[in-house]
Motif scaffolding. Structure first.
Motif, PDB file in Angstrom:
ATOM      1  N   GLU A  17     -22.691  24.765 -16.376  1.00 29.47           N
ATOM      2  CA  GLU A  17     -22.247  23.336 -15.885  1.00 29.47           C
ATOM      3  C   GLU A  17     -23.496  22.351 -15.202  1.00 29.47           C
ATOM      4  O   GLU A  17     -23.501  21.324 -15.253  1.00 29.47           O
ATOM      5  CB  GLU A  17     -21.117  23.490 -15.139  1.00 29.47           C
ATOM      6  N   LEU A  18     -24.222  23.063 -14.370  1.00 27.05           N
ATOM      7  CA  LEU A  18     -25.379  22.568 -13.742  1.00 27.05           C
ATOM      8  C   LEU A  18     -26.438  22.130 -14.834  1.00 27.05           C
ATOM      9  O   LEU A  18     -26.931  20.917 -14.513  1.00 27.05           O
ATOM     10  CB  LEU A  18     -25.914  23.529 -12.810  1.00 27.05           C
ATOM     11  N   ALA A  19     -26.735  22.782 -15.606  1.00 26.09           N
ATOM     12  CA  ALA A  19     -27.675  22.335 -16.545  1.00 26.09           C
ATOM     13  C   ALA A  19     -27.344  21.399 -17.575  1.00 26.09           C
ATOM     14  O   ALA A  19     -28.159  20.309 -17.811  1.00 26.09           O
ATOM     15  CB  ALA A  19     -28.012  23.625 -17.541  1.00 26.09           C
ATOM     16  N   HIS A  20     -26.040  21.472 -17.961  1.00 29.53           N
ATOM     17  CA  HIS A  20     -25.711  20.351 -19.032  1.00 29.53           C
ATOM     18  C   HIS A  20     -25.634  19.000 -18.371  1.00 29.53           C
ATOM     19  O   HIS A  20     -25.685  17.871 -18.533  1.00 29.53           O
ATOM     20  CB  HIS A  20     -24.358  20.931 -19.506  1.00 29.53           C
ATOM     21  N   ALA A  21     -24.967  18.853 -16.908  1.00 29.40           N
ATOM     22  CA  ALA A  21     -25.050  17.911 -16.267  1.00 29.40           C
ATOM     23  C   ALA A  21     -26.407  16.958 -16.119  1.00 29.40           C
ATOM     24  O   ALA A  21     -26.370  15.862 -15.775  1.00 29.40           O
ATOM     25  CB  ALA A  21     -24.410  17.998 -14.851  1.00 29.40           C
ATOM     26  N   ARG A  22     -27.572  17.634 -16.262  1.00 26.94           N
ATOM     27  CA  ARG A  22     -28.673  17.286 -16.238  1.00 26.94           C
ATOM     28  C   ARG A  22     -29.634  17.158 -17.695  1.00 26.94           C
ATOM     29  O   ARG A  22     -30.899  16.975 -17.727  1.00 26.94           O
ATOM     30  CB  ARG A  22     -29.818  18.083 -15.180  1.00 26.94           C
ATOM     31  N   GLY A  23     -28.860  17.567 -18.726  1.00 23.14           N
ATOM     32  CA  GLY A  23     -29.732  17.446 -19.924  1.00 23.14           C
ATOM     33  C   GLY A  23     -30.495  18.787 -20.211  1.00 23.14           C
ATOM     34  O   GLY A  23     -31.445  18.675 -21.125  1.00 23.14           O
ATOM     35  N   ILE A  24     -30.413  19.811 -19.591  1.00 23.28           N
ATOM     36  CA  ILE A  24     -31.019  20.897 -19.771  1.00 23.28           C
ATOM     37  C   ILE A  24     -30.511  22.103 -20.491  1.00 23.28           C
ATOM     38  O   ILE A  24     -28.986  22.088 -20.503  1.00 23.28           O
ATOM     39  CB  ILE A  24     -31.461  21.602 -18.326  1.00 23.28           C
ATOM     40  N   LYS A  25     -31.025  22.595 -21.608  1.00 21.98           N
ATOM     41  CA  LYS A  25     -30.063  23.329 -22.506  1.00 21.98           C
ATOM     42  C   LYS A  25     -30.501  24.882 -21.851  1.00 21.98           C
ATOM     43  O   LYS A  25     -31.129  25.253 -20.942  1.00 21.98           O
ATOM     44  CB  LYS A  25     -31.111  23.487 -23.748  1.00 21.98           C
ATOM     45  N   VAL A  26     -29.092  25.694 -22.018  1.00 23.90           N
ATOM     46  CA  VAL A  26     -29.206  27.069 -21.542  1.00 23.90           C
ATOM     47  C   VAL A  26     -29.272  28.013 -22.781  1.00 23.90           C
ATOM     48  O   VAL A  26     -28.635  28.063 -23.728  1.00 23.90           O
ATOM     49  CB  VAL A  26     -27.575  27.071 -20.875  1.00 23.90           C
ATOM     50  N   LEU A  27     -30.162  28.955 -22.550  1.00 22.33           N
ATOM     51  CA  LEU A  27     -30.590  29.932 -23.619  1.00 22.33           C
ATOM     52  C   LEU A  27     -30.176  31.384 -22.866  1.00 22.33           C
ATOM     53  O   LEU A  27     -30.655  31.633 -21.715  1.00 22.33           O
ATOM     54  CB  LEU A  27     -32.174  29.884 -23.735  1.00 22.33           C
ATOM     55  N   ALA A  28     -29.366  32.042 -23.452  1.00 25.12           N
ATOM     56  CA  ALA A  28     -28.753  33.547 -23.183  1.00 25.12           C
ATOM     57  C   ALA A  28     -29.634  34.404 -23.670  1.00 25.12           C
ATOM     58  O   ALA A  28     -29.526  34.510 -25.048  1.00 25.12           O
ATOM     59  CB  ALA A  28     -27.307  33.500 -23.130  1.00 25.12           C
TER      60      ALA A  28
END
Length: 482
Positions: A185-196
């Motif tokens: 949620e934090l990342a997507h609000a800033r346009g940052i991709k999340v890699l697991a």
């Protein structure tokens, strides 16, 4: 998940059809179904060697799938709740590196915890990305790094607004999970991709009472080791993507480094394992859950050992815990994890996953039996009685987080000189130093070498850890920037 569709296994069906047709091979591999290498045929058997074949029309092609492999990928995506899935035959290392290469270019920043697998750092060496480490806490009782606290992630994003992605261990080797959904949620609000990085998280997609999986949390990409807890053959893995990732671009990225001679043994094992997990995974991992909890209880009854679990959860740096991980702190009986690891193998014929300075990990999966658990517990009790000693002289296991001075690519390819460990103090490292397993770097290219790091390396060697990554096979010398 479409359970009716999940009953099919398109690659397996194609391989069975190949067997029936008895095709005369004038292609590679050169052993020609084992006839050219009788010893190999005798050792592995005709059923195995006979399907070690090259790509052909009826079997599709991993680099550009249009039939059975494409169908298998669609079924994988459905089973894991992803928009797309890729069969990976270069291990989860190749899947992790594909995630980095897809999202990070030269000079761009990626947020990540310091306790990442070496595959992440190696990917940054190749693509020129810049690691920005999110601070992680250390549990003082067991001396291991925990997860990324949400507030620390927020601070890192504020300080590095141009970061392109954040990588999250889900879970760590020891079973610790960060607040992945909150990070998404934090990342997507800033346009940052999340890699697991889910090298140790296949079961999260199919079990109950476990940390949330990458796709369920909304991660953009996830690298999943099917061969670890999912039952497929070693080196087979899966790369998953979410709705905001172009799968055809990812395919191009994968094809930059993945072999053009993909093993059908690995691919068919993924196909079969996916079907097994989709149809029986919930039941299977329920049994794994029960065995792990039983083992944890029995080991803690011995005394001295500490098999940790959900009691570590605090909603912050330990947001959740994967209880299928049988992680045990051993220094309470006066032995390092690597010493217990060696004793279990050499004296009791028990091979566990790894031992480090303070802990061991016994990997429990769908193939384990209760009698095996009881044998492990009995051996650990015997080790305490026969080999246990005072623990006051053992290393405390502090987590060392070095200072990054030069970006990894620049440092790795820099003009360098090899120096003895003590003489390297104060210099900038130009190679990776790690204990394997678990493969978490002690030093990476571009980090400053300190007295504490040298002390940790020497202590690790004395205790029998396998030090790897350095040009010097014994890790008594380090490559540093000249």
């Amino acid at each position: 998940m479409d359970l009716i569709a999940q009953r099919s296994a398109p690659i397996l069906d194609a391989m069975r059809e190949l067997r029936k047709r008895r095709i005369v091979p004038f292609d590679v591999p050169g052993h020609k179904r084992g006839r050219g290498n009788p010893e190999l045929l005798d050792f592995l058997g005709e059923k195995c060697v006979g399907i070690d074949v090259n790509s052909m029309k009826m079997l599709d092609n991993l680099g550009h799938p249009i039939s059975v492999i494409r169908e298998a990928e669609d079924l994988l995506a459905d089973a894991f709740g992803a928009n797309h899935a890729f069969l990976m035959v270069g291990g989860t290392t190749s899947a992790v590196q594909a995630m980095i290469f897809t999202n990070i270019r030269e000079g761009e920043e990626v947020l990540l915890p310091r306790n990442v697998h070496k595959s992440v750092i190696n990917a940054l060496v190749l693509c020129g990305g810049i690691p920005v480490y999110v601070p992680v806490q250390v549990n003082p009782k067991i001396g291991i790094a925990t997860g990324m606290e949400l507030e620390e992630v927020r601070k890192a994003m504020d300080a590095h607004p141009d970061a392109k992605a954040i990588l999250v261990n889900n879970p760590t080797y020891y079973g610790i999970a960060s607040d992945l959904k909150g990070i998404v949620e934090l990342a997507h609000a800033r346009g940052i991709k999340v890699l697991a990085d889910e090298a140790h998280g296949t079961h999260l997609y199919f079990g109950e009472n476990l940390p949330i999986s990458g796709m369920a949390a909304g991660a953009d990409m996830a690298a999943v080791s099917m061969h670890k807890s999912g039952g497929s053959l070693t080196q087979s893995s899966v790369l998953l993507t979410g709705p905001n990732i172009d799968p055809e671009y990812v395919r191009q990225i994968i094809n930059l480094t993945q072999t053009t001679s993909a093993s059908y043994l690995l691919m068919v094992s993924l196909d079969i394992s996916r079907r097994n997990l989709a149809l029986h995974g919930r039941e299977s991992f329920g049994k794994v859950f029960g065995m792990a909890e039983y083992a944890r209880s029995e080991i803690n009854e011995i005394g001295g050992y500490y098999a940790y679990g959900r009691e570590l959860v605090n909603g912050k740096d330990v947001y959740d815990f994967d209880v299928t991980k049988l992680s045990v702190y051993t220094q309470g009986i006066g032995l390092t994890g690597i010493e217990v690891y060696d004793l279990l193998r050499d004296e009791y014929d028990i091979q566990i996953e790894f031992g480090d300075i303070g802990n061991i990990l016994a990997y429990i999966s769908i193939g384990d039996r209760l009698q095996d658990i009881e044998r492990l517990v009995g051996a650990m009790e015997d080790i305490k009685e026969r080999y246990g000693k005072d623990s006051t002289d053992l290393y405390c296991g502090d987590f060392i987080s070095p200072e990054l001075v030069v970006n990894p690519k620049e440092a790795f390819y820099a003009d360098k000189v090899q120096l003895p460990l003590q003489e390297s103090i104060g210099r900038i490292c130009a190679e990776i130093v790690m204990c394997y397993p678990p493969g978490i770097p002690i030093l990476t290219p571009g980090e400053r070498i300190t007295p504490e790091i040298v002390e940790y390396i020497e202590f690790s060697r004395e205790r029998g850890c396998s030090l790897q990554g350095t040009m010097d096979p014994e890790c008594r010398k380090l490559n540093v920037i000249r």
